[in-house]
Design a protein around this motif. Structure first.
Motif, PDB file in Angstrom:
ATOM      1  N   GLY A   1      32.744  42.705   9.126  1.00 27.90           N
ATOM      2  CA  GLY A   1      33.950  42.446   8.354  1.00 27.90           C
ATOM      3  C   GLY A   1      34.412  41.009   8.364  1.00 27.90           C
ATOM      4  O   GLY A   1      35.483  40.700   7.842  1.00 27.90           O
ATOM      5  N   GLY A   2      33.605  40.099   8.944  1.00 31.02           N
ATOM      6  CA  GLY A   2      33.969  38.686   8.953  1.00 31.02           C
ATOM      7  C   GLY A   2      33.329  37.932   7.808  1.00 31.02           C
ATOM      8  O   GLY A   2      32.688  38.512   6.921  1.00 31.02           O
ATOM      9  N   ASP A   3      33.476  36.609   7.826  1.00 32.42           N
ATOM     10  CA  ASP A   3      32.935  35.779   6.746  1.00 32.42           C
ATOM     11  C   ASP A   3      31.426  35.901   6.630  1.00 32.42           C
ATOM     12  O   ASP A   3      30.879  35.927   5.527  1.00 32.42           O
ATOM     13  N   VAL A   4      30.728  35.975   7.760  1.00 30.36           N
ATOM     14  CA  VAL A   4      29.267  36.038   7.720  1.00 30.36           C
ATOM     15  C   VAL A   4      28.815  37.296   6.992  1.00 30.36           C
ATOM     16  O   VAL A   4      27.943  37.255   6.116  1.00 30.36           O
ATOM     17  N   ALA A   5      29.409  38.433   7.340  1.00 30.89           N
ATOM     18  CA  ALA A   5      29.026  39.692   6.703  1.00 30.89           C
ATOM     19  C   ALA A   5      29.398  39.711   5.226  1.00 30.89           C
ATOM     20  O   ALA A   5      28.595  40.132   4.374  1.00 30.89           O
ATOM     21  N   VAL A   6      30.600  39.254   4.907  1.00 29.26           N
ATOM     22  CA  VAL A   6      31.053  39.259   3.509  1.00 29.26           C
ATOM     23  C   VAL A   6      30.191  38.342   2.655  1.00 29.26           C
ATOM     24  O   VAL A   6      29.747  38.710   1.557  1.00 29.26           O
ATOM     25  N   GLU A   7      29.921  37.139   3.141  1.00 30.69           N
ATOM     26  CA  GLU A   7      29.109  36.192   2.375  1.00 30.69           C
ATOM     27  C   GLU A   7      27.681  36.703   2.216  1.00 30.69           C
ATOM     28  O   GLU A   7      27.069  36.520   1.160  1.00 30.69           O
TER      29      GLU A   7
END
Length: 268
Positions: A157-163
């Motif tokens: 659910g952080g930036d790495v996963a979203v991106e």
């Protein structure tokens, strides 16, 4: 001075040491500079802030790419005339009189001071559920284009996963599911939250919140969400839930480390 690490912090430290006229050795365990930036997925947009690099001047990049940023660093180091010794890993740093000795894969290095610029990137966190060792479950995404035509599940659910989910969905819209244990993506940047919402509205991917991965199977993953248990078919699963801080070097050097996660304390 011994500088360990050739990511952004190590590069800045080596430049500052040269400007100060210090006798310096600079080592990096990987075979190229860049640190965590080097591992970013191809095509990832890198957000930076204006910075003053010693011996080089003001850098005004705000929105760039991984190749452009690494090319800039190589240009800076080339102009100044310094470079790290690559492929040298440090296992511990121990005191020796008024010096320190770094035990490395290239032999011992004595220094009056050691600067650790090893970054925050450590071992990828794992869910600890059944099947996580299966070959289709990965904890790092290198090139989204390699997975075109595949059914993908991304966990995080952080930036790495979203991106990562957005980059993968660009190449095969509609065949990706992003699972997040939280109710909202409040750990991601506002820009990424807006892009994710737009992609979901357009049908480019499916988002499942408040979802826990129960287990992995050769054909995908089983999750438990508010609507009940669900089997997600997947050719590839990316578990992108962050990394544990690389404190092993500190611990092996006799430094006591305390890391707090909520009300849980981990000591090394």
């Amino acid at each position: 001075l011994l500088v360990i690490g050739a990511g952004p912090a190590g590069i800045a430290a080596a430049l500052a040491a040269r400007r100060a006229g210090l006798r310096t050795r600079w080592i990096e365990k990987e075979t190229s500079i860049g640190g965590a930036v080097r591992s970013y997925p191809r095509g990832k947009v890198v957000m930076t802030a204006p910075v003053e690099l010693p011996l080089y001047g003001r850098v005004h990049l705000r929105r760039t790419t991984k190749p452009a940023l690494i090319e800039l660093w190589n240009d800076v180091l080339g102009q100044v005339g310094i470079a790290p010794e690559l492929g040298i890993a440090v296992t511990s740093v121990v005191p020796d009189g008024d010096h320190l000795v770094a035990r490395t894969t290239a032999g011992d290095i004595r220094a009056r001071r050691v600067l650790l610029a090893t970054g925050r990137r450590g071992r990828p966190r794992r869910l600890g559920v059944e099947g996580e060792e299966l070959p289709h479950v990965e904890h790092h995404l290198a090139d989204p284009t390699e997975h075109a035509g595949q059914r993908i599940v991304v966990v995080g659910g952080g930036d790495v996963a979203v991106e990562a989910a957005l980059a993968l969905a660009e190449h095969d819209p509609g065949s990706l599911v992003l699972c997040h244990r939280g109710a909202r993506f409040d750990r991601a940047k506002p820009e990424n939250q807006a892009r994710l919402a737009a992609a979901e509205r357009a049908g480019a991917l499916e988002v499942v919140c408040e979802a826990q991965v129960e287990r992995f199977a050769p054909t995908g993953a089983r999750i438990v969400a508010p609507g009940g248990a669900r089997d997600l078919g997947a050719d590839r699963v990316f578990v992108l839930i962050g990394s544990d801080l690389p404190t092993e070097l500190l611990a092996s050097s006799g430094v006591r480390v305390q890391t707090h996660f909520g009300d849980r304390e981990v000591r090394a």
